[in-house]
Scaffold this active site. Structure first.
Site, PDB file in Angstrom:
ATOM      1  N   HIS A  49      56.668  22.012  41.342  1.00 19.81           N
ATOM      2  CA  HIS A  49      55.704  23.121  41.342  1.00 19.81           C
ATOM      3  C   HIS A  49      54.610  22.782  42.342  1.00 19.81           C
ATOM      4  O   HIS A  49      53.921  21.775  42.177  1.00 19.81           O
ATOM      5  CB  HIS A  49      55.101  23.315  39.948  1.00 19.81           C
TER       6      HIS A  49
ATOM      7  N   HIS B  81      63.159  19.905  41.896  1.00 20.92           N
ATOM      8  CA  HIS B  81      62.405  20.786  40.977  1.00 20.92           C
ATOM      9  C   HIS B  81      60.938  20.390  41.058  1.00 20.92           C
ATOM     10  O   HIS B  81      60.534  19.357  40.535  1.00 20.92           O
ATOM     11  CB  HIS B  81      62.910  20.621  39.534  1.00 20.92           C
TER      12      HIS B  81
ATOM     13  N   HIS C 196      65.554  27.176  33.037  1.00 24.11           N
ATOM     14  CA  HIS C 196      64.671  26.512  32.068  1.00 24.11           C
ATOM     15  C   HIS C 196      65.286  26.799  30.707  1.00 24.11           C
ATOM     16  O   HIS C 196      65.240  27.925  30.220  1.00 24.11           O
ATOM     17  CB  HIS C 196      63.242  27.065  32.166  1.00 24.11           C
TER      18      HIS C 196
ATOM     19  N   HIS D 114      65.220  19.864  33.975  1.00 19.05           N
ATOM     20  CA  HIS D 114      64.413  18.908  33.198  1.00 19.05           C
ATOM     21  C   HIS D 114      64.902  18.733  31.757  1.00 19.05           C
ATOM     22  O   HIS D 114      64.195  19.047  30.818  1.00 19.05           O
ATOM     23  CB  HIS D 114      62.926  19.279  33.228  1.00 19.05           C
TER      24      HIS D 114
ATOM     25  N   LYS E  86      65.577  31.167  39.637  1.00 18.63           N
ATOM     26  CA  LYS E  86      65.124  30.413  38.457  1.00 18.63           C
ATOM     27  C   LYS E  86      64.920  31.345  37.277  1.00 18.63           C
ATOM     28  O   LYS E  86      64.229  32.355  37.390  1.00 18.63           O
ATOM     29  CB  LYS E  86      63.788  29.723  38.806  1.00 18.63           C
TER      30      LYS E  86
HETATM   31  C1  NCD Z   1      55.566  24.037  34.440  1.00 19.93           C
HETATM   32  C2  NCD Z   1      54.343  24.590  35.156  1.00 19.93           C
HETATM   33  O1  NCD Z   1      53.227  24.172  34.828  1.00 19.93           O
HETATM   34  O2  NCD Z   1      54.496  25.410  36.059  1.00 19.93           O
HETATM   35  N1  NCD Z   1      55.127  23.336  33.272  1.00 19.93           N
HETATM   36  C3  NCD Z   1      55.801  22.367  32.626  1.00 19.93           C
HETATM   37  O3  NCD Z   1      55.329  21.935  31.578  1.00 19.93           O
HETATM   38  N2  NCD Z   1      56.911  21.868  33.074  1.00 19.93           N
HETATM   39  C4  NCD Z   1      56.499  25.140  34.129  1.00 19.93           C
HETATM   40  C5  NCD Z   1      57.857  24.638  33.750  1.00 19.93           C
HETATM   41  O4  NCD Z   1      58.601  24.127  34.578  1.00 19.93           O
HETATM   42  O5  NCD Z   1      58.201  24.758  32.589  1.00 19.93           O
HETATM   43 ZN    ZN Z   2      59.208  23.176  36.135  1.00 14.36          ZN
END
Ligand code: NCD
Ligand code: ZN
Length: 342
Positions: free
Chosen positions: A15, A13, A133, A173, A96
């Site tokens: 970003h 996971h 999520h 998460h 997702k």
């Molecule tokens: C993530 C993001 O910034 O893309 N932010 C986070 O706080 N985890 C989005 C997400 O996974 O919720």
């Molecule tokens: Zn995330």
């Protein structure tokens, strides 16, 4: 000097953003000790179909050829059964789902899962994973806020699993004792990712400290304890997903801070530090590579990293010249006792 050799990590996971930020953060993933990553689709605009996902993958490969990218689509109203088939044929791994408005770029998230049941049925058939999520939007009448948003979400997970028992689902998460207990109880097709930072933080650490603020937020000490315990039990339903979510310093050090902790650059060093402190370093390998690999039915990467037990100062920031801004990593400026050698 103590050192341990581990299989390169599977970060299931992450970003990686787009544009200049993509070019900056993607090459840092390797240094953190991960060799394969499951890439989240919440760009602006979000990744809604196979073509866009494959295009995004190409950009990632250009930025860092020596990483494996597992791609996902954003669960969205334009998805069709045909598109799910196409996604599976083209190696897309997961879809997702974001509930509306609960986190970064989730304005297009959903409110009602039932409209997606035909999609879930096809995903089950095509062996795609549903990545969730799991937070409910805040709601005054129902007393839902960020501290209990995950717990309130859990009945949705139970319902989807009940209706699609063969569909592989990952609750992403997780942050609460309630989530740990439910995941343990549900069938083998349901698992959860845990981040490095949620093994470390509680609400006291992010209130007023924006760099520790992410969604879902870190909860009470008893919740963190539940995450730590399940790690120490070596339960294969719980594995690494860093949720590394970079936001530039100007957006973090802001009265209205973006949610997200950036942990890619030192991921395995953080985890070695945390597992060592919890006296369970011997469980790190399963958590950071094998359990996730098994759940996702992936072939081993046959690559290894070395973790060295020596002093390591986390940088206080990274300069992102192309964006004239900085990026602040988790535990910025902290001295820890583990280092990654790739
Ligand atoms: C993530 C993001 O910034 O893309 N932010 C986070 O706080 N985890 C989005 C997400 O996974 O919720
Ligand atoms: Zn995330």
């Amino acid at each position: 000097m103590r050192s341990i050799i581990l299989p390169i990590a599977e970060d299931l996971h992450i970003h990686l953003r787009d544009g200049e930020l993509l070019k900056f953060v993607t090459p840092l993933v390797k240094a953190g000790g991960a060799g394969r990553v499951l890439v989240m689709p919440n760009l602006k605009p979000y990744i809604e179909n196979t073509e866009q996902a494959l295009n995004y993958k190409q950009q990632l490969q250009l930025a860092e050829p020596d990483l494996e990218y597992l791609m996902t689509l954003y669960l969205n109203p334009n998805l069709t059964v045909t598109e799910i088939k196409k996604a599976a044929e083209n190696g897309i791994i997961g879809i997702k789902s974001y509930p509306r408005g609960v986190t970064t770029n989730s304005e297009n998230g959903l409110e009602n899962y039932e409209i997606y049941y035909p999609i879930f049925a096809e995903m089950e058939k095509q062996n795609l994973v549903l990545n969730i999520h799991g937070e409910m939007p805040s709601n005054e009448a129902q007393n839902i806020c960020i501290m209990n948003a995950e717990e309130h979400f859990l009945p949705n997970l139970e319902r989807i699993h009940h209706n699609f028992p063969k569909l592989r689902i990952v609750l992403e998460h997780i942050t609460s004792k309630a989530a740990v207990e439910l995941i343990k109880k549900l069938g083998s097709t349901v698992a959860a990712t845990i981040t490095a930072h949620h093994l470390e933080l509680t609400v006291d650490d992010w209130a007023g400290q924006n760099h520790n603020y992410c969604k879902p937020v870190a909860k009470y000490p008893v919740d963190r304890q539940a995450l730590r315990e399940v790690i120490k039990q070596g339960n294969s339903k719980f594995f690494l997903g860093s949720d590394s979510a970079p936001h530039l310093k100007s957006l973090k050090e802001n009265a209205c801070a973006c949610a997200g902790v950036f942990s890619s650059s030192h991921l395995m060093a953080y985890l070695a530090e945390i597992f060592d402190k919890l006296n369970c370093l011997e469980y790190l390998e399963n958590f950071s590579s094998r359990f996730g690999q098994d759940f996702y039915q992936l072939k081993p990467l046959n690559k290894y990293i070395k973790l060295i037990n020596e002093s390591n100062q986390i940088p206080s920031s990274f300069k992102v010249k192309s964006l004239s801004d900085d990026l602040i990593p988790f535990w910025a400026g902290k001295n820890i006792n583990w280092k990654v050698e790739v």
